[in-house]
Enzyme design. Structure first.
Site, PDB file in Angstrom:
ATOM      1  N   ARG A  54      -0.826  -9.123  13.103  1.00  0.00           N
ATOM      2  CA  ARG A  54      -1.338  -8.078  12.202  1.00  0.00           C
ATOM      3  C   ARG A  54      -2.228  -8.691  11.118  1.00  0.00           C
ATOM      4  NH1 ARG A  54       4.125  -5.652  10.452  1.00  0.00           N
ATOM      5  NH2 ARG A  54       2.955  -4.337   9.028  1.00  0.00           N
ATOM      6  N   LYS A  60       0.833  -1.212   0.000  1.00  0.00           N
ATOM      7  CA  LYS A  60       0.000   0.000   0.000  1.00  0.00           C
ATOM      8  C   LYS A  60       0.868   1.264   0.000  1.00  0.00           C
ATOM      9  CE  LYS A  60      -2.044  -1.122   3.900  1.00  0.00           C
ATOM     10  NZ  LYS A  60      -1.323  -2.370   4.195  1.00  0.00           N
ATOM     11  N   ARG A 107      11.459  -2.981  11.480  1.00  0.00           N
ATOM     12  CA  ARG A 107      10.392  -2.218  12.123  1.00  0.00           C
ATOM     13  C   ARG A 107       9.925  -3.056  13.311  1.00  0.00           C
ATOM     14  NH1 ARG A 107       5.541  -0.028   8.292  1.00  0.00           N
ATOM     15  NH2 ARG A 107       4.206  -1.238   9.657  1.00  0.00           N
ATOM     16  N   ARG A 164      -9.580   1.232   8.515  1.00  0.00           N
ATOM     17  CA  ARG A 164      -9.192  -0.142   8.827  1.00  0.00           C
ATOM     18  C   ARG A 164     -10.286  -0.885   9.568  1.00  0.00           C
ATOM     19  NH1 ARG A 164      -3.275   0.716   8.689  1.00  0.00           N
ATOM     20  NH2 ARG A 164      -2.370  -1.334   8.993  1.00  0.00           N
ATOM     21  N   ARG A 200      12.017  -6.580   5.253  1.00  0.00           N
ATOM     22  CA  ARG A 200      12.008  -5.107   5.286  1.00  0.00           C
ATOM     23  C   ARG A 200      12.991  -4.614   6.348  1.00  0.00           C
ATOM     24  NH1 ARG A 200       6.545  -1.871   5.583  1.00  0.00           N
ATOM     25  NH2 ARG A 200       6.115  -3.242   7.331  1.00  0.00           N
TER      26      ARG A 200
END
Ligand code: AP5
Length: 216
Positions: free
Chosen positions: A170, A14, A159, A87, A126
């Site tokens: 998540r 996104k 992160r 969300r 990531r």
């Protein structure tokens, strides 16, 4: 001018695609995750509230998020790309009211479709720079020097919510609370589904085609 929402599971791309579309159209990207991370880094009141939810992979309460988005959208008469908002159903309904107050409407909701195994692969790779916030991916967008930021030379980190057990949480939260929005926006005739797997540029082309925008 466009007013678009990007919907999709964590790691669907996104943020990456919202940046590309913002460059292409001149609309402003509004990423609620970025707003919250900045608040956490600056130790503001919002940051202190949000930090625990984010670390656990849970959602920050709806009223807080709606307040932030309402204030932000008021300043953006020339269009926006919402990344990570809404969300939940109450957030989507609240957004409808905010847009009505502002006298504007959404053009489309882009739902990026990416399977869970690809999400886990992407998010595990990531890395972010804790100093300048630049982001990398060890598989698709690695830094020039091993795990060192190209821009400021700082060692890269994961992160905090990209630890494997938090990624799983998540995903659960996404399925339970956010996925129902696909039906909500389909019912309003706004949903466009786009395959999010493949090279970033190719996904960006698919999105422009789905939105009826010409590629440059
Ligand atoms: P947020 O920052 O919005 O996180 P997220 O939705 O989990 O999304 P990500 O940033 O992980 O992924 P993305 O889909 O943007 O993908 P990206 O482009 O980065 O939210 C974080 C937290 O804040 C939430 O958990 C919650 O606590 C809170 N929060 C935020 N908004 C909220 C709200 N509205 N209400 C309540 N709480 C809220 O890409 C991911 C990786 O994949 C990158 O490494 C990238 O390089 C790579 N990649 C991208 N595209 C491709 C591709 N095509 N092929 C291969 N790799 C790719």
């Amino acid at each position: 001018m466009i007013r678009v929402i990007f919907l999709g599971p964590p790691g669907a791309g996104k943020g990456t695609q919202a940046d590309i579309l913002a460059r292409h159209t001149g609309a402003t990207k509004v990423a609620t995750g970025d707003i919250l991370r900045e608040a956490v880094a600056r130790r503001t009141e919002l940051g202190k509230i949000a930090e625990g939810y984010m670390k656990r992979g849970e959602l920050v309460p709806d009223d807080i998020m709606l307040g932030i988005v309402e204030e932000t959208l008021k300043e953006l008469p020339d269009g926006f790309i919402l990344d990570g908002f809404p969300r939940t159903l109450p957030q989507a309904q609240g957004l409808d009211q905010v847009l009505e107050k502002l006298g504007v409407h959404l053009d489309a909701v882009v739902s990026l479709v990416v399977p869970d195994e690809e999400i886990v692969r992407r998010l595990s790779a990531r890395r972010v720079c804790p100093k300048c916030q630049a982001t990398y991916n060890l598989l698709t967008q690695p830094p020039k020097e091993d795990e060192i930021c190209d821009q400021c030379g700082t060692p890269l980190v994961r992160r905090p919510d990209d630890e494997p057990q938090t990624i799983r949480r998540r995903l659960e939260v996404y399925r339970a609370q956010t996925e129902p929005l696909i039906g909500y926006y389909r019912g309003k005739g706004l949903l466009v589904e786009v395959d999010g797997v493949g090279p970033t540029d190719e996904v960006a082309r698919r999105i422009r085609a789905a939105l009826g925008l010409r590629s440059r």
